[in-house]
Design a protein around this motif. Structure first.
Motif, PDB file in Angstrom:
ATOM      1  N   ALA A 341       0.736  -1.241  -0.028  1.00 50.42           N
ATOM      2  CA  ALA A 341      -0.042  -0.090  -0.077  1.00 50.42           C
ATOM      3  C   ALA A 341       0.766   1.354  -0.214  1.00 50.42           C
ATOM      4  O   ALA A 341       0.728   2.276  -0.619  1.00 50.42           O
ATOM      5  N   ARG A 342       2.049   1.371   0.765  1.00 53.17           N
ATOM      6  CA  ARG A 342       2.731   2.368   0.651  1.00 53.17           C
ATOM      7  C   ARG A 342       3.735   2.381  -0.581  1.00 53.17           C
ATOM      8  O   ARG A 342       4.017   3.493  -1.230  1.00 53.17           O
ATOM      9  N   LEU A 343       3.887   1.505  -1.092  1.00 53.77           N
ATOM     10  CA  LEU A 343       4.542   1.423  -2.339  1.00 53.77           C
ATOM     11  C   LEU A 343       3.624   1.953  -3.433  1.00 53.77           C
ATOM     12  O   LEU A 343       4.238   2.672  -4.418  1.00 53.77           O
ATOM     13  N   ALA A 344       2.420   1.545  -3.253  1.00 61.34           N
ATOM     14  CA  ALA A 344       1.570   2.239  -4.510  1.00 61.34           C
ATOM     15  C   ALA A 344       1.519   3.742  -4.476  1.00 61.34           C
ATOM     16  O   ALA A 344       0.966   4.285  -5.220  1.00 61.34           O
ATOM     17  N   GLU A 345       1.698   4.178  -3.211  1.00 58.95           N
ATOM     18  CA  GLU A 345       1.540   5.566  -3.099  1.00 58.95           C
ATOM     19  C   GLU A 345       3.041   6.293  -3.366  1.00 58.95           C
ATOM     20  O   GLU A 345       3.079   7.484  -3.382  1.00 58.95           O
ATOM     21  N   SER A 346       3.989   5.590  -3.691  1.00 56.58           N
ATOM     22  CA  SER A 346       5.128   6.197  -4.064  1.00 56.58           C
ATOM     23  C   SER A 346       5.610   6.294  -5.344  1.00 56.58           C
ATOM     24  O   SER A 346       4.709   6.028  -6.150  1.00 56.58           O
ATOM     25  N   ALA A 347       6.881   6.733  -5.837  1.00 51.98           N
ATOM     26  CA  ALA A 347       7.110   7.030  -7.140  1.00 51.98           C
ATOM     27  C   ALA A 347       8.082   6.315  -7.595  1.00 51.98           C
ATOM     28  O   ALA A 347       9.085   6.430  -8.415  1.00 51.98           O
ATOM     29  N   VAL A 348       8.350   4.708  -6.972  1.00 50.80           N
ATOM     30  CA  VAL A 348       9.592   4.001  -7.096  1.00 50.80           C
ATOM     31  C   VAL A 348       9.497   3.648  -8.528  1.00 50.80           C
ATOM     32  O   VAL A 348       8.192   3.166  -8.866  1.00 50.80           O
ATOM     33  N   PRO A 349      10.275   3.783  -9.532  1.00 52.97           N
ATOM     34  CA  PRO A 349      10.068   3.473 -11.060  1.00 52.97           C
ATOM     35  C   PRO A 349       9.923   1.923 -11.174  1.00 52.97           C
ATOM     36  O   PRO A 349       9.232   1.568 -12.097  1.00 52.97           O
ATOM     37  N   ARG A 350      10.704   1.173 -10.501  1.00 54.70           N
ATOM     38  CA  ARG A 350      10.780  -0.069 -10.786  1.00 54.70           C
ATOM     39  C   ARG A 350      10.662  -1.170  -9.388  1.00 54.70           C
ATOM     40  O   ARG A 350      11.197  -0.775  -8.446  1.00 54.70           O
ATOM     41  N   ILE A 351       9.704  -1.936  -9.396  1.00 55.07           N
ATOM     42  CA  ILE A 351       9.551  -3.075  -8.113  1.00 55.07           C
ATOM     43  C   ILE A 351       9.632  -4.558  -8.848  1.00 55.07           C
ATOM     44  O   ILE A 351       8.977  -4.788  -9.632  1.00 55.07           O
ATOM     45  N   ALA A 352      10.478  -5.178  -8.081  1.00 56.85           N
ATOM     46  CA  ALA A 352      10.622  -6.461  -8.337  1.00 56.85           C
ATOM     47  C   ALA A 352      10.079  -7.273  -7.411  1.00 56.85           C
ATOM     48  O   ALA A 352      10.510  -7.037  -5.959  1.00 56.85           O
ATOM     49  N   TYR A 353       9.024  -7.945  -7.538  1.00 60.71           N
ATOM     50  CA  TYR A 353       8.318  -8.874  -6.437  1.00 60.71           C
ATOM     51  C   TYR A 353       8.599 -10.367  -6.626  1.00 60.71           C
ATOM     52  O   TYR A 353       8.475 -10.901  -7.321  1.00 60.71           O
ATOM     53  N   VAL A 354       9.356 -11.026  -5.259  1.00 58.29           N
ATOM     54  CA  VAL A 354       9.287 -12.510  -5.248  1.00 58.29           C
ATOM     55  C   VAL A 354       8.261 -12.968  -4.368  1.00 58.29           C
ATOM     56  O   VAL A 354       8.234 -12.376  -3.498  1.00 58.29           O
ATOM     57  N   SER A 355       7.852 -14.050  -5.022  1.00 52.79           N
ATOM     58  CA  SER A 355       6.792 -14.521  -4.080  1.00 52.79           C
ATOM     59  C   SER A 355       6.802 -15.969  -4.022  1.00 52.79           C
ATOM     60  O   SER A 355       6.922 -16.685  -4.984  1.00 52.79           O
TER      61      SER A 355
END
Length: 398
Positions: A341-355
């Motif tokens: 939810a905090r990442l969604a509010e951010s301006a981070v250009p790239r997110i790598a999500y490992v699950s």
């Protein structure tokens, strides 16, 4: 009378499914479900290599060949994303770890008729399968099973213990829980067991927390060539092969990022590979793992700064996230609802999500997409060979 129907895919828990939705245990795509409920094997039906298949809960898909398992791994991820209305830009070919590559496991042992029984539990049961062969474990781990059986055979009375095994740089790390040790004779027997089997470490938990009783030298696991202290019971990717596939994907996707935040960093599984080309903030809540990562970073000189922080209770805020060119997160099975939810509010250009859970990942992915991120690519990974357990690496771009 029900007509014969072809099995068209594998369901989430491993059953075969027909086009009209009927489920059949131990059915592979291409098999035919006959009116009497029996199966006519098809081209993708394989002969299970292990005598315990069907009772042991360690494997669910030994009756399927590799192409059908690869398809299943990819479909699990695709269906999870589709269920949340998330479009995948590019679904890469699934990566499957080979047999006999699993480097960590938890076995169960109990006394049955005066003899020890050691193995995995049956599916949906507390009964333990007495393991006489295993096609998923590294040979170094399975080789310890007869020695453990001999050790426990000398015990008097009933017992029910858990045994965690992990392959480390120094050899097998063995942690035994719920095994009372009383007197000099039992203590000497344990030390002899550790020495004769050249264990890296033997840890006992008799209800007061894990206590090492044998550790000739500090136990480490190497991450991107960096030896990192391995606290007993710490998380380690199931196979070195699967770890390399996941780390290789995120390293490729985040190339060019100068400063990266690795959230839920653990021992630094992804921090150290990323630090070959970037400065990395490794954030972890488990204190033992955090300290191991911090110490290894200091010794190695890699640009990894370890931070102790509980991201469930205290996630990084948008203004903090704004300092990074990219973020990597590898949360537990429940996902990372608050941090996402905090990442969604951010301006981070790239997110790598490992699950390790396509369902919680898809939920979090939907939140990111709703906030303006695009799911560019996903790499499914089946590192638990013949299992319905799926892992993945994914890339989101704003």
């Amino acid at each position: 009378m029900t007509e014969a129907s072809e099995i068209v895919r594998i369901a989430a828990k491993g059953d075969g499914v027909t086009a009209d939705g009927r489920h059949a245990p131990y059915a592979a795509p291409g098999d035919v479900l006959l009116p009497d409920g029996s199966l006519a094997p098809g081209l993708h039906h394989a002969v299970p290599p292990c005598r315990h298949f069907g009772t042991c809960g360690g494997c669910q898909l030994q009756h399927c060949d590799e192409p059908s398992i690869a398809r299943y791994v990819g479909e699990r991820v695709a269906f999870a994303a589709q269920s949340q209305g998330v479009a995948i830009g590019e679904l890469l070919a699934p990566h499957l770890s080979p047999p006999r590559s699993r480097r960590r496991c938890t076995l169960h042992a109990l006394s049955a008729g005066g003899k020890p029984v050691i193995g995995f539990r049956e599916a949906g049961s507390h009964r333990v399968v007495d393991m006489r062969e295993c096609h998923i474990l590294r040979p170094e781990l399975f080789a310890l099973v007869p020695a453990l059986r001999a050790l426990l055979a000398r015990r008097k009375g009933r017992f029910s213990v858990d045994i965690e095994l992990a392959l480390t740089d120094q050899g097998v790390d063995c942690a035994i829980a719920n095994l009372p040790v009383e007197g000099l004779e039992e203590t000497e027997a344990l030390l002899a067991f550790a020495q004769e089997n050249r264990l890296a470490r033997l840890t006992l938990d008799q209800g007061y927390g894990p206590e090492p009783v044998w550790e000739p030298e500090p136990v480490t696991v190497s991450l991107s060539g960096i030896p990192v202290g391995f606290p007993s019971g710490s998380f380690l990717q199931a196979t070195a092969d699967g770890e390399a596939a996941l780390a290789g994907a995120v390293r490729e996707w985040l190339v060019g990022a100068g400063v990266v935040a690795d959230l839920f960093a653990g021992l630094g599984t992804f921090s150290f590979p990323l630090a070959e080309t970037a400065k990395v903030l490794a954030v972890e809540a488990a204190r033992d793992a955090h300290l191991a990562c911090k110490s290894a970073a200091g010794r190695s000189g890699r640009a990894v700064h370890a931070m102790h922080r509980d991201l469930f209770r205290n996630p990084l805020q948008p203004e903090e996230l704004g300092r990074f060119d990219a973020v990597l997160l590898d949360p537990p099975r429940a996902g990372a609802r608050e941090q996402v939810a905090r990442l969604a509010e951010s301006a981070v250009p790239r997110i790598a999500y490992v699950s390790c859970n396509p369902s919680s990942w898809a939920r979090d992915a939907a939140r990111l997409v709703e906030a303006g991120y695009r799911l560019e690519r996903v790499r499914p990974v089946g590192q638990f060979v013949w299992s319905t357990h799926i892992e993945l690496a994914s890339l989101f771009v704003r």
